[in-house]
Enzyme design. Structure first.
Site, mmCIF file in Angstrom:
data_model
loop_
_atom_site.group_PDB
_atom_site.id
_atom_site.type_symbol
_atom_site.label_atom_id
_atom_site.label_comp_id
_atom_site.label_asym_id
_atom_site.label_seq_id
_atom_site.Cartn_x
_atom_site.Cartn_y
_atom_site.Cartn_z
ATOM 1 N N ASP A 1 0.820 -1.199 0.000
ATOM 2 C CA ASP A 1 0.000 0.000 0.000
ATOM 3 C C ASP A 1 0.866 1.265 0.000
ATOM 4 O O ASP A 1 1.992 1.266 0.494
ATOM 5 C CB ASP A 1 -0.888 -0.036 1.253
ATOM 6 C CG ASP A 1 -1.921 1.059 1.291
ATOM 7 O OD1 ASP A 1 -2.708 1.148 0.339
ATOM 8 O OD2 ASP A 1 -1.943 1.817 2.275
ATOM 9 N N GLU B 1 1.723 0.345 -4.945
ATOM 10 C CA GLU B 1 0.728 1.341 -5.336
ATOM 11 C C GLU B 1 1.363 2.728 -5.432
ATOM 12 O O GLU B 1 1.782 3.299 -4.442
ATOM 13 C CB GLU B 1 -0.404 1.379 -4.301
ATOM 14 C CG GLU B 1 -1.475 2.417 -4.626
ATOM 15 C CD GLU B 1 -2.355 2.759 -3.442
ATOM 16 O OE1 GLU B 1 -3.518 3.142 -3.666
ATOM 17 O OE2 GLU B 1 -1.878 2.663 -2.288
#
Length: 656
Positions: A368, A397
């Site tokens: 993330d 990400e």
């Protein structure tokens, strides 16, 4: 002569002393070995220490070092001791808090798996004993195969997918006891068993891997359903199930030849994490002093939030204050920013990732908010994982529409600052945006399909385009059907194109039944709507098809055909890509590998139109019979091809 007898006697006596000394030494060594064997093979298991992490470890890693975090009242005043063949304490680190010790262990190459006691001693006190285990590895490091361009990934928000065990919906001892399916930001009850129970559905659609949003404990007072505010990095959230359930999910996926991708968060934790009440060091989280000295005027983290200026990671002109504002700021006030420049935090995070790879037999990690932590740490983190598991994969990400920034984060990119991320698979938000824009726009010079064509032309900047992850939508953005303003045909074109590109495709649960967020586009509660059929009493069941509209059933069938063809297509997995500049509202792309050619045609014309085939002569299809993947009908590639309606035509030279 007497003189020689005397010398001989002296030599004999010396020989006797040598033998005697060696014998004593051997006896002493034997006694020590027996004592050590007794220590390692016959003991009572104890857990006197409140917390030691990692919870266990393994023998046989390339890196022989292991750092244990020990948390216990006033443990800094105790001296640890280990007696186990092949394991030694190299260094003991005291922290700023007296309740921590960090133990640097060396695990030699010859160390055998087994259990042993770590004994903590303090003068005048009975010893504290904690049993630790070194396990044998279930398979070789090379056999941990990460996701790649042969895979199609199904992304799930577990709280919203299926509820198989209503008994764990609410845990009275946890801070968030909400359970309200009418509230998009409350818990709805989906769990790991719910995913397990519907693996056949996911496999039948043609997916080969599952990425679940985080399943670790989020003991937060609100909004705990999404999983990104972790409060224990070694515990599955009991509202999702147990670690036994998680391992069952992994095992059943493996039995189907599918992969489990774990969503991890290195940048931040939840503000209710257990260490937030007792920091090991004064710099464990960024802006720690402000947090510890907060008062009623703190205003939930005023002046400590990240600036979100992600380009400071690449900007050769960026000021130091701007860099710190980005990388050291908290993501939100409920998610403290972890300080990976602290070497103990760095080691903790790396070991936690490795622990989960080994424990859950992972087929990949999704990291993330990749550009938010310290980028040099992230390079170390990814590098150490890939060093241990050379065939593994990680996707990071980076939410940007700039291909230059995406390229920066891919391993071995020729970055001007010399930075190498060690990250194989960044995310392609840039392509996602252009696909949506290109399909929604009218076909004029410089707009429409040309947007998509130019976006794919940017692949020259990437080290390896086929290792980048592309997607129509995800858990943080409007559903693709919403982005296409409710156009089924445009949604279909977006999906077929994504599944044909030289990329790793990821689709979000419910895309196959046209789930949408029309009422409030982008609202996370709507984006993460419950999957129909996942709860007892649902009047619509997407798993069985009961109650679905014809359009929804048609979309399921459409994706099933493409995904299951893709699963066996070497041309799509690794073939050469050739595309032709859009003309007359038509855009044609080819994927080619030896005798297999896949033809993807997107057409915006609503009336029948003839496609002249001479332009594509270089592909070598003239006079060949091709099969329509969507209709299973055969066509002859000769002179002209009639496109009867707007949408996708997908052809292949594979006829069996």
């Amino acid at each position: 002569m007497a003189k020689y007898h005397k010398i001989i006697k002296q030599l004999a006596f010396v020989g006797f002393l040598c033998v005697y000394t060696v014998t004593l030494s051997c006896k002493k060594q034997t006694a020590e070995n027996k004592e050590e064997v007794a220590e390692t093979s016959s003991f009572t298991e104890k857990k006197d220490i409140q917390r030691i992490e990692p919870l266990n470890w393994w023998v046989g890693f390339k890196n022989p070092s292991l750092q244990l975090l020990v948390h216990h009242p006033n443990i800094s005043k105790w001296t640890p001791e280990i007696r186990y063949t092949g394991v030694s304490i190299e260094k003991v680190h005291q922290a700023d808090s007296p309740n921590y010790l960090f133990l640097d262990l060396n695990i030699s190459e010859s160390t055998k798996p087994g259990k042993f006691n770590i004994i903590f001693k303090k003068e005048g006190e009975p010893s504290l004993v904690h049993t630790y285990e070194l396990k044998s590895r279930s398979k070789s490091a090379e056999d941990y195969l990460g996701f790649d361009s042969t895979d199609a990934i199904y992304l799930i928000t577990p709280d919203r997918f299926a509820n198989a065990n209503p008994e764990n919906d609410v845990i009275a001892s946890m801070k968030d006891t909400s359970l309200d399916r009418t509230d998009g930001y409350a818990r709805h009850g989906g769990d790991i068993k719910g995913i397990i129970n519907h693996l056949d559905y996911i496999e039948d659609l043609g997916f080969t891997a599952i990425w679940s949003c985080p399943l670790l404990t989020n003991d937060m007072p609100e909004g705990s359903y999404h999983g990104y505010a972790i409060t224990d990095y070694y515990q599955v959230d009991p509202r999702f199930g147990t670690i036994v359930d998680y391992l069952e999910l992994s095992k059943k996926l493996s039995q189907k030849g599918m992969k489990l991708i774990m969503d991890q968060v290195a940048n931040h934790c939840g503000v209710e994490h257990w260490w937030m009440k007792d920091f090991p060091f004064k710099d464990w989280v960024n802006h720690q002093e402000k947090y510890e000295n907060r008062d009623e005027n703190w205003e939930a983290g005023k002046n400590i939030m990240t600036t979100h200026r992600r380009t400071t990671n690449q900007d050769i002109y960026a000021s130091e204050i701007d860099k710190k504002g980005m990388n050291e700021g908290w993501f939100v006030s409920a998610m403290p920013d972890l300080n990976q420049r602290n070497p103990f935090m760095a080691r903790y995070t790396i070991q936690n990732s490795i622990w989960w790879i080994e424990t859950a037999n992972l087929g990949g990690i999704r990291q993330d908010t990749y550009p938010y932590p310290d980028k040099h740490f992230m390079s170390q983190w990814a590098g150490e994982i890939m060093h241990e598991y050379p065939n593994f994969n990680i996707v990071g990400e980076e939410w940007t529409n700039n291909p230059l920034l995406i390229a920066y984060w891919q391993k071995d990119n020729a970055n001007k600052d010399g930075y190498n991320s060690n990250l194989k698979s960044p995310m392609d938000f840039a392509m996602q945006e252009k696909i949506v824009k290109g399909l929604n726009e009218e076909e004029t010079w410089g707009t429409g399909f040309i947007e998509i064509y130019r976006a794919l032309a940017n692949d020259f900047i990437y080290v390896s385009p086929k290792d980048i992850m592309v997607f129509p939508d995800n858990h943080d953005m409007s559903r693709i059907f919403t982005q296409m303003y409710g156009s089924v045909v445009n949604t279909k074109m977006a999906l077929s194109y994504i599944l044909t590109l030289p990329r790793i495709p990821q689709l979000y649960y419910g895309t196959e039944i046209l789930m949408h967020d029309f009422d409030n586009p982008g609202d996370h509660g709507l984006v993460r709507t419950d999957f129909p059929g996942g709860w007892n009493g649902d009047t619509v069941n997407a798993f069985t098809g009961e109650g679905l509209t014809n359009e929804q059933k048609d979309m399921q069938a459409y994706l099933k055909k493409i995904l299951n063809y893709r699963k066996q297509s070497t041309a799509i997995h690794e073939g050469k890509t050739v595309h032709f500049a859009p003309e007359n509202g038509i855009y044609v792309l080819f994927r080619i590998h030896e005798d297999e050619v896949v033809v993807h045609i997107m057409n915006k014309n609503v009336e029948p139109v003839e496609l002249e085939l001479q332009r594509f002569e270089e592909v070598g299809l003239d006079g060949k019979t091709l099969r329509n993947i969507l209709t299973s009908t055969d066509v002859l590639w000769k002179d002209k091809f009639v496109l009867t309606e707007k949408g996708t035509t997908l052809l292949t030279t594979k006829l069996d």
